[in-house]
Motif scaffolding. Structure first.
Motif, PDB file in Angstrom:
ATOM      1  N   LEU A  72      38.680  42.122 -31.863  1.00 55.09           N
ATOM      2  CA  LEU A  72      37.765  42.659 -32.866  1.00 55.09           C
ATOM      3  C   LEU A  72      38.028  44.140 -33.124  1.00 55.09           C
ATOM      4  CD1 LEU A  72      34.342  40.974 -31.988  1.00 55.09           C
ATOM      5  CD2 LEU A  72      35.664  40.699 -34.085  1.00 55.09           C
ATOM      6  N   ILE A  73      38.248  44.888 -32.057  1.00 59.78           N
ATOM      7  CA  ILE A  73      38.518  46.318 -32.215  1.00 59.78           C
ATOM      8  C   ILE A  73      39.852  46.530 -32.927  1.00 59.78           C
ATOM      9  CG2 ILE A  73      39.006  48.483 -31.001  1.00 59.78           C
ATOM     10  CD1 ILE A  73      36.961  47.545 -28.858  1.00 59.78           C
ATOM     11  N   LEU A  74      40.874  45.801 -32.505  1.00 57.12           N
ATOM     12  CA  LEU A  74      42.181  45.950 -33.150  1.00 57.12           C
ATOM     13  C   LEU A  74      42.110  45.580 -34.629  1.00 57.12           C
ATOM     14  CD1 LEU A  74      44.591  44.553 -30.398  1.00 57.12           C
ATOM     15  CD2 LEU A  74      44.243  46.948 -31.056  1.00 57.12           C
ATOM     16  N   THR A  75      41.397  44.505 -34.947  1.00 53.51           N
ATOM     17  CA  THR A  75      41.244  44.077 -36.337  1.00 53.51           C
ATOM     18  C   THR A  75      40.496  45.126 -37.149  1.00 53.51           C
ATOM     19  OG1 THR A  75      41.272  41.754 -35.676  1.00 53.51           O
ATOM     20  CG2 THR A  75      40.330  42.258 -37.835  1.00 53.51           C
ATOM     21  N   ILE A 111      37.174  52.414 -25.327  1.00 53.96           N
ATOM     22  CA  ILE A 111      36.555  51.109 -25.050  1.00 53.96           C
ATOM     23  C   ILE A 111      37.622  50.050 -24.822  1.00 53.96           C
ATOM     24  CG2 ILE A 111      35.193  49.232 -26.070  1.00 53.96           C
ATOM     25  CD1 ILE A 111      33.504  51.472 -27.444  1.00 53.96           C
ATOM     26  N   ILE A 112      38.639  50.042 -25.671  1.00 55.69           N
ATOM     27  CA  ILE A 112      39.690  49.022 -25.530  1.00 55.69           C
ATOM     28  C   ILE A 112      40.461  49.217 -24.221  1.00 55.69           C
ATOM     29  CG2 ILE A 112      41.775  49.959 -26.643  1.00 55.69           C
ATOM     30  CD1 ILE A 112      41.796  47.401 -28.353  1.00 55.69           C
ATOM     31  N   ALA A 140      49.929  50.929 -29.057  1.00 50.37           N
ATOM     32  CA  ALA A 140      50.154  51.679 -30.296  1.00 50.37           C
ATOM     33  C   ALA A 140      48.827  52.198 -30.850  1.00 50.37           C
ATOM     34  CB  ALA A 140      50.850  50.800 -31.329  1.00 50.37           C
ATOM     35  N   PHE A 141      47.781  51.392 -30.742  1.00 47.36           N
ATOM     36  CA  PHE A 141      46.467  51.809 -31.201  1.00 47.36           C
ATOM     37  C   PHE A 141      45.971  53.006 -30.393  1.00 47.36           C
ATOM     38  CE2 PHE A 141      41.783  51.311 -30.551  1.00 47.36           C
ATOM     39  CZ  PHE A 141      41.396  51.799 -31.785  1.00 47.36           C
ATOM     40  N   GLN A 142      46.060  52.908 -29.069  1.00 47.79           N
ATOM     41  CA  GLN A 142      45.601  54.006 -28.226  1.00 47.79           C
ATOM     42  C   GLN A 142      46.410  55.277 -28.474  1.00 47.79           C
ATOM     43  OE1 GLN A 142      45.807  51.815 -24.453  1.00 47.79           O
ATOM     44  NE2 GLN A 142      43.614  52.154 -24.226  1.00 47.79           N
ATOM     45  N   ASP A 143      47.710  55.120 -28.628  1.00 42.08           N
ATOM     46  CA  ASP A 143      48.573  56.269 -28.888  1.00 42.08           C
ATOM     47  C   ASP A 143      48.234  56.902 -30.236  1.00 42.08           C
ATOM     48  OD1 ASP A 143      50.859  57.948 -28.098  1.00 42.08           O
ATOM     49  OD2 ASP A 143      51.810  57.058 -29.877  1.00 42.08           O
ATOM     50  N   THR A 180      47.664  45.792 -34.262  1.00 42.97           N
ATOM     51  CA  THR A 180      48.037  44.563 -33.567  1.00 42.97           C
ATOM     52  C   THR A 180      48.437  44.814 -32.114  1.00 42.97           C
ATOM     53  OG1 THR A 180      50.309  44.769 -34.349  1.00 42.97           O
ATOM     54  CG2 THR A 180      48.812  43.405 -35.669  1.00 42.97           C
ATOM     55  N   ASP A 181      48.662  46.075 -31.758  1.00 47.17           N
ATOM     56  CA  ASP A 181      49.157  46.413 -30.426  1.00 47.17           C
ATOM     57  C   ASP A 181      48.223  47.422 -29.765  1.00 47.17           C
ATOM     58  OD1 ASP A 181      51.465  46.402 -28.439  1.00 47.17           O
ATOM     59  OD2 ASP A 181      51.283  48.546 -28.914  1.00 47.17           O
TER      60      ASP A 181
END
Length: 83
Positions: free
Chosen positions: A34-37, A65-66, A46-49, A42-43
């Motif tokens: 849900l958070i990634l969407t 949170i993730i 990569a999202f955290q970075d 998708t990764d």
């Protein structure tokens, strides 16, 4: 949330224990998805970075949170493997 490092143990039928842990793993995966969407990602890494570097504005809280959800997911996956 329960502390998964606690030393107390209970006895459960194998099927019940497996079902409970699998349910928790599914729930954590859904929360992560849900958070990634939400952020069109998708990764996890990569999202955290991207959040850390400011490339995804206002995503810092969700990145934290993730990270926490991922830690919990790893613990439950390990429990599942140890069954």
């Amino acid at each position: 949330m329960a502390d998964t490092n606690e030393k107390r143990q209970v006895s459960l039928p194998y099927g019940v224990a497996r079902e409970l842990i699998e349910s928790k793993v599914r729930d954590l995966n859904q929360k992560i998805d849900l958070i990634l969407t939400k952020w069109n990602q998708t990764d996890i890494e990569a999202f955290q970075d991207g959040a850390r570097r400011g490339k995804i504005p206002e995503a810092e809280t969700d990145a934290i949170i993730i990270g926490n959800l991922t830690e919990k997911l790893e613990k439950y996956n390990q429990l599942l493997q140890d069954l």
